[in-house]
Design a protein around this motif. Structure first.
Motif, PDB file in Angstrom:
ATOM      1  N   VAL A 310       0.837  -1.203   0.000  1.00  0.00           N
ATOM      2  CA  VAL A 310       0.000   0.000   0.000  1.00  0.00           C
ATOM      3  C   VAL A 310       0.872   1.253   0.000  1.00  0.00           C
ATOM      4  N   ALA A 311       1.951   1.217   0.754  1.00  0.00           N
ATOM      5  CA  ALA A 311       2.841   2.383   0.855  1.00  0.00           C
ATOM      6  C   ALA A 311       3.700   2.572  -0.386  1.00  0.00           C
ATOM      7  N   GLY A 312       3.758   1.555  -1.234  1.00  0.00           N
ATOM      8  CA  GLY A 312       4.573   1.647  -2.440  1.00  0.00           C
ATOM      9  C   GLY A 312       6.029   1.299  -2.237  1.00  0.00           C
ATOM     10  N   THR A 313       6.361   0.755  -1.066  1.00  0.00           N
ATOM     11  CA  THR A 313       7.748   0.388  -0.785  1.00  0.00           C
ATOM     12  C   THR A 313       8.046  -1.068  -1.105  1.00  0.00           C
ATOM     13  N   LEU A 314       7.019  -1.829  -1.461  1.00  0.00           N
ATOM     14  CA  LEU A 314       7.192  -3.228  -1.856  1.00  0.00           C
ATOM     15  C   LEU A 314       6.423  -3.476  -3.141  1.00  0.00           C
ATOM     16  N   HIS A 315       7.108  -4.035  -4.114  1.00  0.00           N
ATOM     17  CA  HIS A 315       6.470  -4.495  -5.351  1.00  0.00           C
ATOM     18  C   HIS A 315       6.793  -5.972  -5.495  1.00  0.00           C
ATOM     19  N   PRO A 316       5.760  -6.815  -5.699  1.00  0.00           N
ATOM     20  CA  PRO A 316       6.001  -8.259  -5.765  1.00  0.00           C
ATOM     21  C   PRO A 316       6.992  -8.691  -6.838  1.00  0.00           C
ATOM     22  N   PHE A 317       7.154  -7.881  -7.882  1.00  0.00           N
ATOM     23  CA  PHE A 317       8.103  -8.223  -8.940  1.00  0.00           C
ATOM     24  C   PHE A 317       9.253  -7.226  -8.940  1.00  0.00           C
ATOM     25  N   THR A 318      10.189  -7.448  -7.997  1.00  0.00           N
ATOM     26  CA  THR A 318      11.382  -6.622  -7.873  1.00  0.00           C
ATOM     27  C   THR A 318      12.607  -7.513  -8.005  1.00  0.00           C
ATOM     28  N   GLY A 319      13.540  -7.130  -8.897  1.00  0.00           N
ATOM     29  CA  GLY A 319      14.700  -7.951  -9.174  1.00  0.00           C
ATOM     30  C   GLY A 319      15.686  -8.043  -8.016  1.00  0.00           C
ATOM     31  N   PRO A 320      16.586  -9.033  -8.117  1.00  0.00           N
ATOM     32  CA  PRO A 320      16.870  -9.804  -9.322  1.00  0.00           C
ATOM     33  C   PRO A 320      15.903 -10.980  -9.518  1.00  0.00           C
ATOM     34  N   ILE A 321      15.375 -11.103 -10.724  1.00  0.00           N
ATOM     35  CA  ILE A 321      14.497 -12.222 -11.090  1.00  0.00           C
ATOM     36  C   ILE A 321      14.885 -12.677 -12.493  1.00  0.00           C
ATOM     37  N   ASN A 322      15.051 -13.986 -12.617  1.00  0.00           N
ATOM     38  CA  ASN A 322      15.302 -14.587 -13.923  1.00  0.00           C
ATOM     39  C   ASN A 322      14.045 -15.245 -14.454  1.00  0.00           C
ATOM     40  N   LYS A 323      13.998 -15.428 -15.764  1.00  0.00           N
ATOM     41  CA  LYS A 323      12.938 -16.222 -16.367  1.00  0.00           C
ATOM     42  C   LYS A 323      13.223 -17.698 -16.138  1.00  0.00           C
ATOM     43  N   GLN A 324      12.248 -18.531 -16.453  1.00  0.00           N
ATOM     44  CA  GLN A 324      12.358 -19.964 -16.169  1.00  0.00           C
ATOM     45  C   GLN A 324      13.610 -20.581 -16.786  1.00  0.00           C
ATOM     46  N   ASP A 325      14.010 -20.113 -17.982  1.00  0.00           N
ATOM     47  CA  ASP A 325      15.175 -20.676 -18.658  1.00  0.00           C
ATOM     48  C   ASP A 325      16.497 -20.143 -18.129  1.00  0.00           C
ATOM     49  N   GLY A 326      16.445 -19.311 -17.099  1.00  0.00           N
ATOM     50  CA  GLY A 326      17.659 -18.780 -16.498  1.00  0.00           C
ATOM     51  C   GLY A 326      18.111 -17.455 -17.062  1.00  0.00           C
ATOM     52  N   SER A 327      17.467 -16.989 -18.108  1.00  0.00           N
ATOM     53  CA  SER A 327      17.847 -15.700 -18.697  1.00  0.00           C
ATOM     54  C   SER A 327      17.409 -14.564 -17.783  1.00  0.00           C
ATOM     55  N   PRO A 328      18.205 -13.507 -17.700  1.00  0.00           N
ATOM     56  CA  PRO A 328      17.855 -12.391 -16.812  1.00  0.00           C
ATOM     57  C   PRO A 328      16.556 -11.704 -17.256  1.00  0.00           C
ATOM     58  N   TRP A 329      15.743 -11.341 -16.271  1.00  0.00           N
ATOM     59  CA  TRP A 329      14.542 -10.564 -16.555  1.00  0.00           C
ATOM     60  C   TRP A 329      14.636  -9.204 -15.876  1.00  0.00           C
ATOM     61  N   LEU A 330      14.751  -9.212 -14.548  1.00  0.00           N
ATOM     62  CA  LEU A 330      14.860  -7.965 -13.800  1.00  0.00           C
ATOM     63  C   LEU A 330      16.192  -7.942 -13.055  1.00  0.00           C
ATOM     64  N   ALA A 331      16.908  -6.837 -13.174  1.00  0.00           N
ATOM     65  CA  ALA A 331      18.165  -6.681 -12.451  1.00  0.00           C
ATOM     66  C   ALA A 331      17.893  -6.351 -10.989  1.00  0.00           C
ATOM     67  N   GLU A 332      18.937  -6.374 -10.197  1.00  0.00           N
ATOM     68  CA  GLU A 332      18.823  -6.054  -8.771  1.00  0.00           C
ATOM     69  C   GLU A 332      18.115  -4.719  -8.578  1.00  0.00           C
ATOM     70  N   GLY A 333      17.009  -4.741  -7.826  1.00  0.00           N
ATOM     71  CA  GLY A 333      16.271  -3.534  -7.520  1.00  0.00           C
ATOM     72  C   GLY A 333      15.337  -3.048  -8.613  1.00  0.00           C
ATOM     73  N   GLU A 334      15.390  -3.660  -9.779  1.00  0.00           N
ATOM     74  CA  GLU A 334      14.525  -3.234 -10.888  1.00  0.00           C
ATOM     75  C   GLU A 334      13.102  -3.746 -10.663  1.00  0.00           C
ATOM     76  N   VAL A 335      12.115  -2.896 -10.957  1.00  0.00           N
ATOM     77  CA  VAL A 335      10.707  -3.242 -10.779  1.00  0.00           C
ATOM     78  C   VAL A 335      10.056  -3.456 -12.144  1.00  0.00           C
ATOM     79  N   ALA A 336       9.258  -4.499 -12.250  1.00  0.00           N
ATOM     80  CA  ALA A 336       8.582  -4.795 -13.511  1.00  0.00           C
ATOM     81  C   ALA A 336       7.605  -3.687 -13.869  1.00  0.00           C
ATOM     82  N   ASP A 337       7.578  -3.314 -15.140  1.00  0.00           N
ATOM     83  CA  ASP A 337       6.633  -2.297 -15.583  1.00  0.00           C
ATOM     84  C   ASP A 337       5.283  -2.941 -15.884  1.00  0.00           C
ATOM     85  N   ASP A 338       4.245  -2.121 -15.883  1.00  0.00           N
ATOM     86  CA  ASP A 338       2.893  -2.637 -16.083  1.00  0.00           C
ATOM     87  C   ASP A 338       2.722  -3.309 -17.437  1.00  0.00           C
TER      88      ASP A 338
END
Length: 357
Positions: A310-338
């Motif tokens: 609610v406060a905007g300090t947590l987004h469920p999709f915040t990096g680092p996150i890779n895709k299933q095949d291991g390829s990078p999706w979100l870098a450290e601290g990066e937030v997924a766009d809508d």
């Protein structure tokens, strides 16, 4: 309706004034549902919003609904009949109603349409949805703590971005508190089929799942969880009556304030085509009461996550996150766009299985 919105709805109702009530003819509002209003899930919750519209506006509105309409050609037929019947505003409440909505809207430019969970607009077509993935993050945290087998079962309806987002959000949250957790996913290929959903729940339990999640519309999975002595999460509506011992909490879709506001906009002549994507902060995503089975520290962690979203300090999709095949999706601290979230068609790293085509 969740407690968060009671005051807001009451204030809105009090502020309607005489303009809405001075209409010579009632504003006609139609609703089309993919399931029965008695599913006690998705369609039930939308119908609660319809009933709230009636209660708020009284004789100034006239609502009708058609339930259990298959997505596709039959939906277009029903929508055309609704428009021909003189409805001023029509809510189409399932993803697969998108093309039928657009087609009929072209034929009836004076009728206003609202399509739930879609992504295509027109001059007389708006879209609206909830950020269900925020709720999935919270129940994922709880599930990761609660599982003893480290296997969480997930029943998906169709492999559309909305459902895939929820699986990924729940998995990432569960994994963050329990590195050993595994997700087993069964695709039902239906929104509402209690027998199929029950079979899916049984299959997941046979595979070792001791926590069930679902993105389907009936209470069947909750009933099976209750019978089998495991725990589960309600979907779209509070399903506690079907699993008084099983339900840990439920994600509740709260459409009432939106429906009231959009009807008011039609009455005021201020309705415009728009996109709305609300979440926990807007009150579109709420939670049923936490079960006493959830330890106090886990409840506190879940509550803190809700507050942070609610406060905007947590987004469920915040990096680092890779895709299933291991390829990078979100870098450290990066937030997924809508835009990426709205079109999500991949699993994140760690989820096994293939997304059906």
């Amino acid at each position: 309706m969740g407690l968060r919105n009671v005051a807001a709805v009451a204030a809105l109702a009090l502020g309607l004034g005489t303009a809405a009530l001075a209409q010579d003819d009632p504003v006609k509002v139609g609703f089309i549902y993919v399931g029965p209003v008695g599913d006690f899930g998705w369609s039930y919750q939308h119908d609660q919003g319809r009933l709230a519209v009636e209660a708020t506006f009284g004789d100034a509105v006239e609502t009708t609904f058609v339930e259990s309409v298959p997505e596709g050609a039959d939906a277009e037929r029903v929508l055309r009949q609704m428009a021909q019947a003189g409805n001023d505003l029509i809510f189409t409440t399932s993803f697969g109603f998108m093309n039928p909505t657009l087609n009929v809207a072209k034929q009836f430019p004076d009728v206003k349409f609202e399509h739930a969970t879609g992504y295509q607009r027109a001059e007389n077509v708006s879209t609206y949805s909830s950020r269900f993935y925020e709720g999935r993050h919270v129940i994922g945290l709880i599930a990761g703590h609660m599982t003893e087998s480290n296997i969480i079962g997930y029943i998906g309806a169709y492999p559309i971005p909305e459902v895939i987002r929820g699986i990924n959000a729940a998995y990432l949250a569960a994994k963050s508190v329990n590195p050993e957790v595994e997700f087993r996913i069964v695709w039902a290929n239906t929104w509402f089929d209690p027998a199929l959903e029950a079979d899916a729940a049984k299959t997941l339990i046979e595979q070792g799942a001791d926590v069930l999640m679902q993105h389907t519309d009936s209470t069947a999975a909750m009933t099976i969880a209750e019978e089998e002595g495991i725990v589960a999460f309600g979907q779209a509506s509070n399903m506690i009556n079907f699993g008084p011992e099983a339900q840990l909490t439920a994600i509740i879709d709260e459409w009432t304030p939106y429906y009231i506001q959009r009807v008011q906009d039609v009455m005021d002549g201020t309705w415009e085509s728009s996109d709305t994507w609300g979440g926990i902060g807007s009150g579109m995503v709420e939670f049923a009461e936490f079960s006493d089975k959830i330890p106090e520290d886990v409840q506190a962690e879940a509550t803190a996550a809700i507050d942070a979203i609610v406060a905007g300090t947590l987004h469920p999709f915040t990096g680092p996150i890779n895709k299933q095949d291991g390829s990078p999706w979100l870098a450290e601290g990066e937030v997924a766009d809508d835009g990426t979230l709205l079109g999500m068609n991949f699993y994140v790293e760690g989820i096994e299985g293939v997304i059906p085509q």
